[in-house]
Design a protein around this motif. Structure first.
Motif, PDB file in Angstrom:
ATOM      1  N   ALA A  32       2.630  11.511  -1.205  1.00  0.00           N
ATOM      2  CA  ALA A  32       1.286  10.953  -1.000  1.00  0.00           C
ATOM      3  C   ALA A  32       0.557  11.665   0.135  1.00  0.00           C
ATOM      4  N   ARG A  33       1.262  11.940   1.226  1.00  0.00           N
ATOM      5  CA  ARG A  33       0.636  12.649   2.350  1.00  0.00           C
ATOM      6  C   ARG A  33       0.232  14.064   1.947  1.00  0.00           C
ATOM      7  N   TYR A  34       1.129  14.736   1.205  1.00  0.00           N
ATOM      8  CA  TYR A  34       0.831  16.110   0.779  1.00  0.00           C
ATOM      9  C   TYR A  34      -0.389  16.133  -0.144  1.00  0.00           C
ATOM     10  N   LEU A  35      -0.461  15.163  -1.045  1.00  0.00           N
ATOM     11  CA  LEU A  35      -1.572  15.113  -1.986  1.00  0.00           C
ATOM     12  C   LEU A  35      -2.884  14.815  -1.271  1.00  0.00           C
ATOM     13  N   LEU A  36      -2.821  14.027  -0.235  1.00  0.00           N
ATOM     14  CA  LEU A  36      -4.010  13.734   0.548  1.00  0.00           C
ATOM     15  C   LEU A  36      -4.547  15.002   1.207  1.00  0.00           C
ATOM     16  N   GLU A  37      -3.616  15.854   1.705  1.00  0.00           N
ATOM     17  CA  GLU A  37      -4.004  17.086   2.380  1.00  0.00           C
ATOM     18  C   GLU A  37      -4.279  18.227   1.407  1.00  0.00           C
ATOM     19  N   HIS A  38      -3.713  18.118   0.191  1.00  0.00           N
ATOM     20  CA  HIS A  38      -3.892  19.167  -0.818  1.00  0.00           C
ATOM     21  C   HIS A  38      -4.315  18.520  -2.139  1.00  0.00           C
ATOM     22  N   PRO A  39      -5.575  18.081  -2.255  1.00  0.00           N
ATOM     23  CA  PRO A  39      -6.026  17.334  -3.433  1.00  0.00           C
ATOM     24  C   PRO A  39      -5.941  18.119  -4.739  1.00  0.00           C
ATOM     25  N   ASP A  40      -5.834  19.448  -4.659  1.00  0.00           N
ATOM     26  CA  ASP A  40      -5.741  20.260  -5.872  1.00  0.00           C
ATOM     27  C   ASP A  40      -4.300  20.635  -6.207  1.00  0.00           C
ATOM     28  N   ALA A  41      -3.367  19.983  -5.563  1.00  0.00           N
ATOM     29  CA  ALA A  41      -1.954  20.302  -5.802  1.00  0.00           C
ATOM     30  C   ALA A  41      -1.571  20.052  -7.255  1.00  0.00           C
ATOM     31  N   SER A  42      -0.648  20.873  -7.750  1.00  0.00           N
ATOM     32  CA  SER A  42      -0.190  20.737  -9.132  1.00  0.00           C
ATOM     33  C   SER A  42       0.992  19.771  -9.206  1.00  0.00           C
ATOM     34  N   ILE A  43       1.277  19.343 -10.417  1.00  0.00           N
ATOM     35  CA  ILE A  43       2.418  18.458 -10.629  1.00  0.00           C
ATOM     36  C   ILE A  43       3.712  19.129 -10.190  1.00  0.00           C
ATOM     37  N   SER A  44       3.855  20.420 -10.507  1.00  0.00           N
ATOM     38  CA  SER A  44       5.090  21.122 -10.147  1.00  0.00           C
ATOM     39  C   SER A  44       5.276  21.178  -8.635  1.00  0.00           C
ATOM     40  N   GLU A  45       4.198  21.354  -7.876  1.00  0.00           N
ATOM     41  CA  GLU A  45       4.284  21.338  -6.415  1.00  0.00           C
ATOM     42  C   GLU A  45       4.786  19.996  -5.911  1.00  0.00           C
ATOM     43  N   PRO A 101       0.846  -1.202   0.000  1.00  0.00           N
ATOM     44  CA  PRO A 101       0.000   0.000   0.000  1.00  0.00           C
ATOM     45  C   PRO A 101       0.876   1.245   0.000  1.00  0.00           C
ATOM     46  N   CYS A 102       0.544   2.230  -0.768  1.00  0.00           N
ATOM     47  CA  CYS A 102       1.418   3.396  -0.873  1.00  0.00           C
ATOM     48  C   CYS A 102       0.779   4.647  -0.291  1.00  0.00           C
ATOM     49  N   HIS A 103      -0.482   4.610   0.068  1.00  0.00           N
ATOM     50  CA  HIS A 103      -1.158   5.814   0.567  1.00  0.00           C
ATOM     51  C   HIS A 103      -2.489   5.401   1.172  1.00  0.00           C
ATOM     52  N   HIS A 104      -3.298   6.365   1.515  1.00  0.00           N
ATOM     53  CA  HIS A 104      -4.603   6.066   2.094  1.00  0.00           C
ATOM     54  C   HIS A 104      -5.655   7.031   1.557  1.00  0.00           C
ATOM     55  N   PHE A 105      -5.717   7.202   0.250  1.00  0.00           N
ATOM     56  CA  PHE A 105      -6.738   8.071  -0.330  1.00  0.00           C
ATOM     57  C   PHE A 105      -8.095   7.403  -0.203  1.00  0.00           C
ATOM     58  N   GLN A 106      -9.088   8.144   0.251  1.00  0.00           N
ATOM     59  CA  GLN A 106     -10.421   7.585   0.441  1.00  0.00           C
ATOM     60  C   GLN A 106     -10.992   7.098  -0.897  1.00  0.00           C
ATOM     61  N   GLY A 107     -11.521   5.885  -0.872  1.00  0.00           N
ATOM     62  CA  GLY A 107     -12.152   5.355  -2.065  1.00  0.00           C
ATOM     63  C   GLY A 107     -11.187   4.814  -3.090  1.00  0.00           C
ATOM     64  N   GLN A 108      -9.899   4.762  -2.765  1.00  0.00           N
ATOM     65  CA  GLN A 108      -8.895   4.262  -3.697  1.00  0.00           C
ATOM     66  C   GLN A 108      -8.102   3.141  -3.051  1.00  0.00           C
ATOM     67  N   ASP A 109      -7.644   2.233  -3.883  1.00  0.00           N
ATOM     68  CA  ASP A 109      -6.795   1.161  -3.404  1.00  0.00           C
ATOM     69  C   ASP A 109      -5.353   1.414  -3.788  1.00  0.00           C
TER      70      ASP A 109
END
Length: 304
Positions: A285-298, A234-242
């Protein structure tokens, strides 16, 4: 369980927008049946996709220039042009709920009156009409989009809609829509592979020309990514995703450093990120979970 919505009745199985097509959808065990409505010259709502009767019937002319009697005299492969009232009555007898697309503006009140007391969903490309429908009725509504706007969820929220009916989708669309309690019903889905993929992404239903085929797919359990078939799990814990390896919320990012275009066996050019490991980094993965609208560059900056 995902809903199966027969497109224009069941377009692949019977002449579109006819009572026969609605019956065909019921035989396939569709959950809902979608029809298109326009207004006749004398003010009756009838089922017809095009603004003219030329393509579907043995006649010609604009629907709005023909009376109900004119329309009833036409033949659609041996079938009559139905009224919305007739379609609603048949759907109720068959135990089908409806999705009614308004092909014109300024018919909101007539449609609302005809559908009063039903569990129908009213849809349209005219999003202002959907907003108007919410103001005058308690009916469920959905906006239709054929492209993929920058903020499709914002359009639905502005219109007060309950659902989005997109022609194009992305993993992020499903995630953002579901966060706003919006259902997503992609159209028009007639491929087993496409249907399976969309159901994995979280489609709430599929609009299809062949509800019999899609019923078989929808009734099968969705295969989930597990430790047994994914090297990153498992690489993350996004809701609704495996696994973001299969369901990346950034897809398709089209960043040349993370993925590439490939050609399928049928020659279609598609984006693949099979080699990307960016969203599998714990920090990213943690940052993306907290910032779902993050850009690729971020995200790439985090990975330095």
């Amino acid at each position: 369980m995902a809903l199966i919505i027969g497109h224009r009745g069941a377009k692949a199985l019977a002449p579109e927008n006819t009572l026969e097509a609605i019956s065909a959808a019921a035989k396939c065990r569709a959950d809902r049946v979608e029809v298109d409505v326009r207004l006749s010259k004398d003010g009756t709502l009838v089922l017809m996709h095009d603004d003219t009767v030329d393509r579907m019937s043995n006649g010609s002319g604009n629907v709005g220039d023909l009376t109900l009697d004119d329309l009833k005299s036409l033949s659609i492969d041996g079938h009559q042009v139905p009224t919305l009232k007739e379609a609603v009555s048949l759907a109720m007898d068959l135990g089908l709920e409806m999705v009614v697309e308004m092909k014109e503006e300024w018919i909101e009140e007539l449609v609302a009156e005809e559908l009063k007391g039903t569990d129908a969903i009213v849809t349209s490309f005219y999003h202002s009409s959907i907003r108007e429908m919410k103001d005058i009725s308690n009916l469920k509504t959905g906006i239709i989009i054929s492209s993929l706007p920058v903020q499709p969820v914002d359009l639905a929220v502005w219109a007060g809609a309950d659902a989005i009916f997109p022609k194009r989708t992305s993993p992020r669309l499903f995630q953002e829509a579901h966060r706003h309690k919006l259902n997503v019903f992609p159209w028009t889905i007639n491929s087993i592979d496409e249907a399976s993929w969309l159901l994995k992404l979280g489609a709430d239903g599929l609009v299809t020309d062949d509800p019999c085929l899609m019923r078989r797919i929808a009734d099968q359990p969705v295969k989930e990514t597990t430790s047994g078939n994914c090297e990153f799990y498992p690489c993350h814990h996004f809701q609704g995703q495996d696994c973001t390896h299969c369901f990346c919320p950034l897809y398709p990012c089209k960043d040349g450093e993370l993925g590439r275009f490939v050609k399928t066996k049928r020659g279609k050019r598609v984006w693949t990120c099979i080699d990307c490991q960016l969203v599998h980094r714990p920090l990213v993965a943690r940052y993306l979970l907290e910032h779902p609208d993050a850009s690729i560059s971020e995200l790439k900056a985090l990975d330095i």
